[in-house]
Design an enzyme around this catalytic site. Structure first.
Site, PDB file in Angstrom:
ATOM      1  N   HIS A   1      -6.746  -0.818   8.158  1.00 40.08           N
ATOM      2  CA  HIS A   1      -5.795   0.137   8.707  1.00 40.08           C
ATOM      3  C   HIS A   1      -5.959   1.515   8.079  1.00 40.08           C
ATOM      4  CE1 HIS A   1      -3.967  -3.966   8.424  1.00 40.08           C
ATOM      5  NE2 HIS A   1      -3.754  -3.752   9.711  1.00 40.08           N
TER       6      HIS A   1
ATOM      7  N   HIS B   1       0.789  -1.227   0.000  1.00 39.13           N
ATOM      8  CA  HIS B   1       0.000   0.000   0.000  1.00 39.13           C
ATOM      9  C   HIS B   1       0.826   1.285   0.000  1.00 39.13           C
ATOM     10  CE1 HIS B   1      -4.515   0.938   0.992  1.00 39.13           C
ATOM     11  NE2 HIS B   1      -4.101   1.540  -0.107  1.00 39.13           N
TER      12      HIS B   1
ATOM     13  N   ASP C   1      -7.484  -1.842   0.055  1.00 41.32           N
ATOM     14  CA  ASP C   1      -6.530  -2.803   0.612  1.00 41.32           C
ATOM     15  C   ASP C   1      -7.308  -4.097   0.833  1.00 41.32           C
ATOM     16  OD1 ASP C   1      -4.005  -2.500   3.196  1.00 41.32           O
ATOM     17  OD2 ASP C   1      -4.883  -4.318   2.340  1.00 41.32           O
TER      18      ASP C   1
ATOM     19  N   ASP D   1      -9.950  -0.319   4.097  1.00 41.38           N
ATOM     20  CA  ASP D   1      -8.746  -0.918   4.689  1.00 41.38           C
ATOM     21  C   ASP D   1      -9.040  -1.277   6.144  1.00 41.38           C
ATOM     22  OD1 ASP D   1      -5.301   0.176   4.121  1.00 41.38           O
ATOM     23  OD2 ASP D   1      -5.996  -1.436   5.438  1.00 41.38           O
TER      24      ASP D   1
ATOM     25  N   ASP E   1      -3.319   3.674   7.595  1.00 44.02           N
ATOM     26  CA  ASP E   1      -2.127   3.956   6.775  1.00 44.02           C
ATOM     27  C   ASP E   1      -1.778   5.441   6.803  1.00 44.02           C
ATOM     28  OD1 ASP E   1      -2.737   1.463   4.128  1.00 44.02           O
ATOM     29  OD2 ASP E   1      -2.535   1.293   6.305  1.00 44.02           O
TER      30      ASP E   1
ATOM     31  N   HIS F   1       4.207   1.202   4.079  1.00 44.97           N
ATOM     32  CA  HIS F   1       2.821   0.862   3.713  1.00 44.97           C
ATOM     33  C   HIS F   1       1.831   1.261   4.811  1.00 44.97           C
ATOM     34  CE1 HIS F   1       2.278  -3.467   5.523  1.00 44.97           C
ATOM     35  NE2 HIS F   1       2.970  -2.704   6.339  1.00 44.97           N
TER      36      HIS F   1
ATOM     37  N   GLU G   1      -1.993  -5.269  -1.647  1.00 42.97           N
ATOM     38  CA  GLU G   1      -1.636  -6.152  -0.535  1.00 42.97           C
ATOM     39  C   GLU G   1      -2.041  -7.617  -0.713  1.00 42.97           C
ATOM     40  OE1 GLU G   1       0.420  -5.396   1.939  1.00 42.97           O
ATOM     41  OE2 GLU G   1       0.461  -3.210   2.005  1.00 42.97           O
TER      42      GLU G   1
ATOM     43  N   ASP H   1      -6.905  -6.409   2.675  1.00 41.10           N
ATOM     44  CA  ASP H   1      -7.055  -6.794   4.079  1.00 41.10           C
ATOM     45  C   ASP H   1      -8.237  -6.109   4.764  1.00 41.10           C
ATOM     46  OD1 ASP H   1      -4.170  -4.890   5.328  1.00 41.10           O
ATOM     47  OD2 ASP H   1      -6.255  -4.260   5.267  1.00 41.10           O
TER      48      ASP H   1
HETATM   49  C1  LIG Z   1      -1.548  -0.205  11.970  1.00 44.37           C
HETATM   50  N1  LIG Z   1      -0.221   0.205  11.581  1.00 44.37           N
HETATM   51  C2  LIG Z   1       0.723  -0.824  11.168  1.00 44.37           C
HETATM   52  C3  LIG Z   1       0.200  -1.654  10.005  1.00 44.37           C
HETATM   53  C4  LIG Z   1       0.130  -0.978   8.708  1.00 44.37           C
HETATM   54  C5  LIG Z   1      -0.573  -1.849   7.658  1.00 44.37           C
HETATM   55  C6  LIG Z   1      -0.428  -1.301   6.288  1.00 44.37           C
HETATM   56  B1  LIG Z   1      -1.509  -1.801   5.231  1.00 44.37           B
HETATM   57  O1  LIG Z   1      -1.191  -1.258   3.959  1.00 44.37           O
HETATM   58  O2  LIG Z   1      -1.568  -3.229   5.181  1.00 44.37           O
HETATM   59  O3  LIG Z   1      -2.806  -1.288   5.612  1.00 44.37           O
HETATM   60  C7  LIG Z   1       0.947  -1.883  12.234  1.00 44.37           C
HETATM   61  C8  LIG Z   1       1.557  -1.411  13.500  1.00 44.37           C
HETATM   62  N2  LIG Z   1       1.331  -2.422  14.548  1.00 44.37           N
HETATM   63  C9  LIG Z   1       2.119  -3.672  14.283  1.00 44.37           C
HETATM   64  C10 LIG Z   1       1.927  -4.701  15.379  1.00 44.37           C
HETATM   65  C11 LIG Z   1       2.260  -4.110  16.734  1.00 44.37           C
HETATM   66  C12 LIG Z   1       1.495  -2.818  16.981  1.00 44.37           C
HETATM   67  C13 LIG Z   1       1.744  -1.839  15.848  1.00 44.37           C
HETATM   68  C14 LIG Z   1       2.022  -0.108  10.801  1.00 44.37           C
HETATM   69  O4  LIG Z   1       3.024  -0.770  10.554  1.00 44.37           O
HETATM   70  O5  LIG Z   1       1.993   1.168  10.758  1.00 44.37           O
HETATM   71 MN   LIG Z   2      -3.360  -0.462   3.555  1.00 42.70          MN
HETATM   72 MN   LIG Z   3      -4.333  -2.816   5.642  1.00 48.95          MN
END
Ligand SMILES: CN[C@](CCCC[B-](O)(O)O)(CCN1CCCCC1)C(=O)O
Ligand SMILES: [Mn+2]
Ligand SMILES: [Mn+2]
Ligand SMILES: [Mn+2]
Length: 305
Positions: A121, A96, A227, A119, A123, A136, A272, A229
């Site tokens: 998330h 992403h 996304d 999504d 992002d 991402h 993704e 997911d």
């Molecule tokens: C929620 N934020 C995450 C996930 C981002 C997902 C990107 B997508 O494109 O797939 O939507 C995760 C951060 N968490 C990871 C596990 C421990 C707590 C923080 C990050 O790495 O910023």
């Molecule tokens: Mn995303």
């Molecule tokens: Mn996501």
């Protein structure tokens, strides 16, 4: 519908191999043929080629900044060209972080956009708030006017011009938002339909309100950044960051059917899909077929026939 497809086989916005295989897997599932069968004119522009970047050391905790910046600059040019050719652009990811180039290239062609971000998330971490440094999880922060004071200088990122206003964004499907991201969403007053609102209102009301909200002022072309997911892992397990409690297949499709009928869809990201995160062939094909069906819903495929 006139559709221009771009493949973006890129994975360096996150740590897991395999997501670069998404574009060709989605094509192999018959996307082009199926869009043509439902009456679309389709031009496949092929895959963007990305440069190898050596010694791409983290800056702060931001990982692979040079590769991500370079890839998105190339993607931005490709999306701009597809829009100049008059098509609705479909960008097949890849992770992403590619939304940076996709939205930038779209905005270069269409100026004022509204963004519907589907999504699990948000992002929207900045380089300073990201808990992982994976880009991402950050793309929106580089694009939003109101966040630019929070973005440090990064190599290969200087070409990016913020192009989206907080008031022109709607999120759907959120269920795994970092504390700092939640703070940003509240601070900017960004419209969010988390899975709680999907449960409370139902997807039809969510989409009605989404369209009322983004069209409340002037009608802008829609950039739909989807996304995979966002869907529940029971439907789309082959992805890098699956989160339980997601959209059903039917809810996911309803979103794209509804966006299609606005007549304002101008670009779509489908990102993704990662075959290496599927434990069985069935898990991979379920994920890929959902991606194909979501895109078909964007371009007039109706479940009624
Ligand atoms: C929620 N934020 C995450 C996930 C981002 C997902 C990107 B997508 O494109 O797939 O939507 C995760 C951060 N968490 C990871 C596990 C421990 C707590 C923080 C990050 O790495 O910023
Ligand atoms: Mn995303
Ligand atoms: Mn996501
Ligand atoms: Mn691999």
């Amino acid at each position: 519908y006139s559709v221009g497809i771009i493949g973006a086989p890129f994975s360096k916005g996150q740590p897991r191999d395999g997501v670069e295989k998404g574009p060709d897997l989605i094509r192999a599932a018959g996307l082009v043929e199926k869009l043509k069968a439902q009456g679309c004119a389709v031009k496949d522009y092929g895959n963007v080629t990305f440069e190898e970047v050596a010694n791409d050391e983290p800056i702060g905790n931001v990982k692979r900044p040079r590769a991500v910046g370079s890839a998105n600059q190339r993607l931005s040019a490709a999306v701009h060209a597809v829009k100049n050719d008059g098509h609705t652009c479909v960008m097949l990811g890849g992770d992403h972080s590619l939304a940076i180039g996709s939205i930038q290239g779209h905005a270069a062609a269409k100026k004022d956009l509204s963004v519907v971000w589907v999504d699990a998330h948000a992002d929207i971490n900045t380089p300073l708030t990201s808990p992982t440094g994976n880009i991402h999880g950050q793309p929106m922060s580089y694009l939003i006017h109101e966040l630019q004071s929070k973005i440090p200088v990064l190599p290969n990122f200087s070409w990016i011009k913020p192009c989206v206003s907080a008031k022109d964004i709607v999120y759907i499907g959120l269920r795994d938002v970092d504390p700092e991201e939640h703070h940003i969403l509240k601070l900017l007053g960004i419209k969010v339909y988390s899975m709680t609102e999907v449960d409370r209102l139902g997807i039809a009301k969510v989409m009605e309100e989404t369209c009322d909200y983004i069209f409340s002022k002037v009608k802008k072309p829609i950039h739909l950044s989807y996304d995979i997911d966002a869907l529940d892992p029971s439907i789309s397990p082959a992805t890098g960051t699956p989160v339980v409690g997601g959209l059903t297949y039917r809810e996911g499709i309803y979103i794209t059917e509804h966006i299609c009928q606005t007549g304002l869809l101008s670009a779509v990201d489908m990102v993704e899909v990662n075959p290496e995160r599927g434990r069985t062939d069935d898990e991979i094909s379920s994920t890929v077929n959902a991606a194909v069906d979501l895109i078909r819903g964007c371009f007039g495929k109706l479940r009624e026939g």
